[in-house]
Scaffold this active site. Structure first.
Site, PDB file in Angstrom:
ATOM      1  N   GLY A  45       0.933  -1.326  -0.096  1.00 60.95           N
ATOM      2  CA  GLY A  45       0.065   0.057   0.128  1.00 60.95           C
ATOM      3  C   GLY A  45       0.850   1.358   0.053  1.00 60.95           C
ATOM      4  O   GLY A  45       1.982   1.197   0.471  1.00 60.95           O
ATOM      5  N   GLN A  50       2.614  10.056   1.573  1.00 62.55           N
ATOM      6  CA  GLN A  50       4.009   9.357   1.772  1.00 62.55           C
ATOM      7  C   GLN A  50       4.914   9.688   0.610  1.00 62.55           C
ATOM      8  O   GLN A  50       6.064   9.546   0.523  1.00 62.55           O
ATOM      9  CB  GLN A  50       3.635   7.799   1.707  1.00 62.55           C
ATOM     10  CG  GLN A  50       3.098   7.270   3.041  1.00 62.55           C
ATOM     11  CD  GLN A  50       2.941   5.775   2.966  1.00 62.55           C
ATOM     12  OE1 GLN A  50       2.090   5.257   2.413  1.00 62.55           O
ATOM     13  NE2 GLN A  50       3.995   5.231   3.590  1.00 62.55           N
ATOM     14  N   CYS A 105       5.562   0.221   7.868  1.00 60.84           N
ATOM     15  CA  CYS A 105       5.175   1.495   7.045  1.00 60.84           C
ATOM     16  C   CYS A 105       6.353   1.613   6.144  1.00 60.84           C
ATOM     17  O   CYS A 105       7.507   1.708   6.801  1.00 60.84           O
ATOM     18  CB  CYS A 105       4.663   2.535   7.794  1.00 60.84           C
ATOM     19  SG  CYS A 105       4.535   3.976   6.760  1.00 60.84           S
ATOM     20  N   LEU A 106       6.184   2.039   5.051  1.00 61.68           N
ATOM     21  CA  LEU A 106       7.395   2.278   3.898  1.00 61.68           C
ATOM     22  C   LEU A 106       7.753   3.858   4.705  1.00 61.68           C
ATOM     23  O   LEU A 106       9.011   3.776   4.233  1.00 61.68           O
ATOM     24  CB  LEU A 106       6.914   2.616   2.726  1.00 61.68           C
ATOM     25  CG  LEU A 106       6.517   1.204   1.846  1.00 61.68           C
ATOM     26  CD1 LEU A 106       6.046   1.443   0.288  1.00 61.68           C
ATOM     27  CD2 LEU A 106       7.356   0.379   1.895  1.00 61.68           C
ATOM     28  N   HIS A 147      -4.964   1.037   7.325  1.00 56.03           N
ATOM     29  CA  HIS A 147      -3.740   1.444   7.290  1.00 56.03           C
ATOM     30  C   HIS A 147      -3.467   2.623   6.484  1.00 56.03           C
ATOM     31  O   HIS A 147      -2.889   3.707   6.797  1.00 56.03           O
ATOM     32  CB  HIS A 147      -2.336   0.375   7.334  1.00 56.03           C
ATOM     33  CG  HIS A 147      -0.953   0.813   7.251  1.00 56.03           C
ATOM     34  ND1 HIS A 147      -0.361   0.585   8.393  1.00 56.03           N
ATOM     35  CD2 HIS A 147      -0.527   1.626   6.586  1.00 56.03           C
ATOM     36  CE1 HIS A 147       1.039   0.911   8.080  1.00 56.03           C
ATOM     37  NE2 HIS A 147       0.900   1.740   6.981  1.00 56.03           N
ATOM     38  N   GLU A 148      -3.757   2.444   5.098  1.00 61.88           N
ATOM     39  CA  GLU A 148      -3.273   3.593   4.161  1.00 61.88           C
ATOM     40  C   GLU A 148      -4.615   4.686   4.277  1.00 61.88           C
ATOM     41  O   GLU A 148      -4.164   5.857   4.136  1.00 61.88           O
ATOM     42  CB  GLU A 148      -3.945   2.995   2.881  1.00 61.88           C
ATOM     43  CG  GLU A 148      -2.786   1.712   2.448  1.00 61.88           C
ATOM     44  CD  GLU A 148      -1.403   2.208   2.801  1.00 61.88           C
ATOM     45  OE1 GLU A 148      -1.034   3.475   2.452  1.00 61.88           O
ATOM     46  OE2 GLU A 148      -0.436   1.366   3.064  1.00 61.88           O
ATOM     47  N   HIS A 151      -3.568   7.027   6.577  1.00 60.97           N
ATOM     48  CA  HIS A 151      -2.228   8.062   6.071  1.00 60.97           C
ATOM     49  C   HIS A 151      -2.867   9.445   5.443  1.00 60.97           C
ATOM     50  O   HIS A 151      -2.491  10.388   5.594  1.00 60.97           O
ATOM     51  CB  HIS A 151      -1.588   7.632   4.892  1.00 60.97           C
ATOM     52  CG  HIS A 151      -0.364   6.666   5.301  1.00 60.97           C
ATOM     53  ND1 HIS A 151       0.768   7.520   6.121  1.00 60.97           N
ATOM     54  CD2 HIS A 151      -0.158   5.273   5.371  1.00 60.97           C
ATOM     55  CE1 HIS A 151       1.643   6.314   6.378  1.00 60.97           C
ATOM     56  NE2 HIS A 151       1.353   5.435   5.913  1.00 60.97           N
TER      57      HIS A 151
END
Length: 196
Positions: A45, A50, A105-106, A147-148, A151
């Site tokens: 994701g 991000q 998380c990225l 989760h996304e 963001h």
């Protein structure tokens, strides 16, 4: 084109993202670049904040989870080939029992923690053609979407941890924001000292 992923500590990750319309400049190109960026970082994701864009857009591709032998055949089938762009998403309802799962998380590389979330989510959104949808997901699909979605609401998975866990991670998060971490994809660190 691969875009650098914004690291923990950048203010863009704390903004509630703005809705966009079909006239958003170069939207199709942006979505393509986000897919490239996500796959390059081995993510499932990626949200627009991000990559430094405070807009209500995120992508999900749960195919990598479909190889997990611990999941039921039904779950693996649901995850395989699930690839969607979510624009102007709004979670309508989160239901079911809280359950824990180890998330990462990225934007926060090398930090993984168990996070509790509701098991089922109902979400309304527009696809990349601005066609409206209202769908319900459960299990890992629901979790990745939640989760996304966080963001685009300015929330990180670390916000959902206990006070003790947050204290224990404080130093590592500071190092990430300063770029004092080895990562194998392009990133932008908010507190990295500029070379003279």
């Amino acid at each position: 084109m691969i875009i650098p992923i914004v690291a923990y500590g950048d203010p863009v990750l704390r903004k509630v993202a703005k809705e966009i319309d079909a006239d958003y400049p170069e939207l199709s190109n942006l979505i393509d670049n986000m897919w490239d960026t996500m796959y390059n970082a081995n993510g499932v994701g990626l949200a627009a904040p991000q990559i430094g864009r405070p807009i209500r857009l995120f992508l999900v591709d749960t195919t990598p989870f479909s190889d997990d032998e611990e999941l039921s055949e039904t779950e693996r089938t649901a995850l395989k080939g699930f690839k969607k762009a979510f624009i102007n998403a709004k979670i309508e309802e989160e239901t079911g029992e809280d359950w824990s799962f180890n998330e990462g998380c990225l934007s926060i590389p090398d930090v993984r923690e168990d996070v509790k979330r509701k098991g089922t989510v109902t979400i309304s959104y527009m696809d990349e053609n601005f066609k409206p949808h209202r769908e319900t997901y459960d299990g890992l699909l629901a979790r990745v979407i939640q989760h996304e979605y966080d963001h685009i609401e300015g929330v990180l998975f670390t916000d959902k941890l206990s006070t003790l866990k947050k204290r224990l991670l404080k130093g590592r998060l500071k190092q990430i924001s300063q770029g004092k971490i080895a990562v194998d994809y392009r990133m932008r660190f908010p507190e990295m000292k500029k070379a003279r």
